[in-house]
Design a protein around this motif. Sequence first.
Motif, short mmCIF file in Angstrom:
data_model
loop_
_atom_site.label_atom_id
_atom_site.label_comp_id
_atom_site.label_asym_id
_atom_site.label_seq_id
_atom_site.Cartn_x
_atom_site.Cartn_y
_atom_site.Cartn_z
N GLU A 59 0.85 -1.19 0.00
CA GLU A 59 0.00 0.00 0.00
C GLU A 59 0.89 1.25 0.00
O GLU A 59 2.03 1.21 0.47
N TYR A 60 0.34 2.36 -0.51
CA TYR A 60 1.10 3.61 -0.56
C TYR A 60 1.61 4.02 0.83
O TYR A 60 2.77 4.40 0.99
N ARG A 61 0.75 3.96 1.85
CA ARG A 61 1.14 4.38 3.20
C ARG A 61 2.28 3.51 3.74
O ARG A 61 3.23 4.02 4.33
N ALA A 62 2.19 2.21 3.53
CA ALA A 62 3.25 1.30 3.98
C ALA A 62 4.57 1.63 3.29
O ALA A 62 5.64 1.60 3.91
N ALA A 63 4.52 1.96 2.01
CA ALA A 63 5.72 2.33 1.27
C ALA A 63 6.30 3.63 1.82
O ALA A 63 7.52 3.77 1.96
N ALA A 64 5.43 4.59 2.13
CA ALA A 64 5.90 5.86 2.69
C ALA A 64 6.61 5.63 4.03
O ALA A 64 7.68 6.20 4.28
N LEU A 65 6.04 4.79 4.87
CA LEU A 65 6.67 4.47 6.16
C LEU A 65 8.02 3.77 5.95
O LEU A 65 9.00 4.08 6.63
N ARG A 66 8.07 2.84 5.01
CA ARG A 66 9.31 2.13 4.73
C ARG A 66 10.40 3.09 4.27
O ARG A 66 11.54 3.04 4.71
N GLU A 67 10.04 4.02 3.40
CA GLU A 67 11.02 4.99 2.89
C GLU A 67 11.51 5.93 3.99
O GLU A 67 12.69 6.29 4.02
N LEU A 68 10.62 6.34 4.91
CA LEU A 68 11.07 7.17 6.04
C LEU A 68 12.10 6.42 6.88
O LEU A 68 13.08 7.00 7.36
N ARG A 69 11.88 5.13 7.05
CA ARG A 69 12.82 4.30 7.82
C ARG A 69 14.14 4.15 7.06
O ARG A 69 15.22 4.35 7.61
N GLU A 70 14.06 3.79 5.78
CA GLU A 70 15.26 3.53 5.00
C GLU A 70 16.11 4.78 4.76
O GLU A 70 17.34 4.72 4.83
N GLU A 71 15.47 5.89 4.48
CA GLU A 71 16.21 7.09 4.10
C GLU A 71 16.57 8.01 5.26
O GLU A 71 17.56 8.71 5.20
#
Length: 149
Positions: A59-71
Amino acid sequence: MAQGGRSGEAPEGLLKRYAATVCTDRAGRVLLYRRTPSVAVYPDHYDVLIGGAVRTGEEYRAAALRELREELGWTEAPGLTEAYRLRVDDPHGASFLAVHRWTAAGRPPRPDPREIAWCGFVAPLTVAAGGYTPLVPAGAEAVRRLFPL
């Protein structure tokens, strides 16, 4: 259902999906960063969108959370909300972009040095007025939409 891979072009007729977040601090300043010279798209450009590709089944929200963690090293983002979606045509190719908003409180960001050369919270008006150039076009659009003058 047709699906595209992580790299390369999307299959004929499909658009890639990206999720990004505009982060602010409690004072209303926006997190601005400069991309490293080694990134494939918009090297050495400034941006306010922290994000990346949405994976198959994600989902878009899950991807946004993942990117905040990764970056940026943020493992939680309470209050993360979607602000808008739009179609984007840029060097990535045609895609759908979901832009989220989040107010960062607490621990400062820990930027991934492979992707982020510099980051800091700045006044949105300074970004909107062209104080940081070159600016990624989708990031400039986010500033116009989320911080109207």
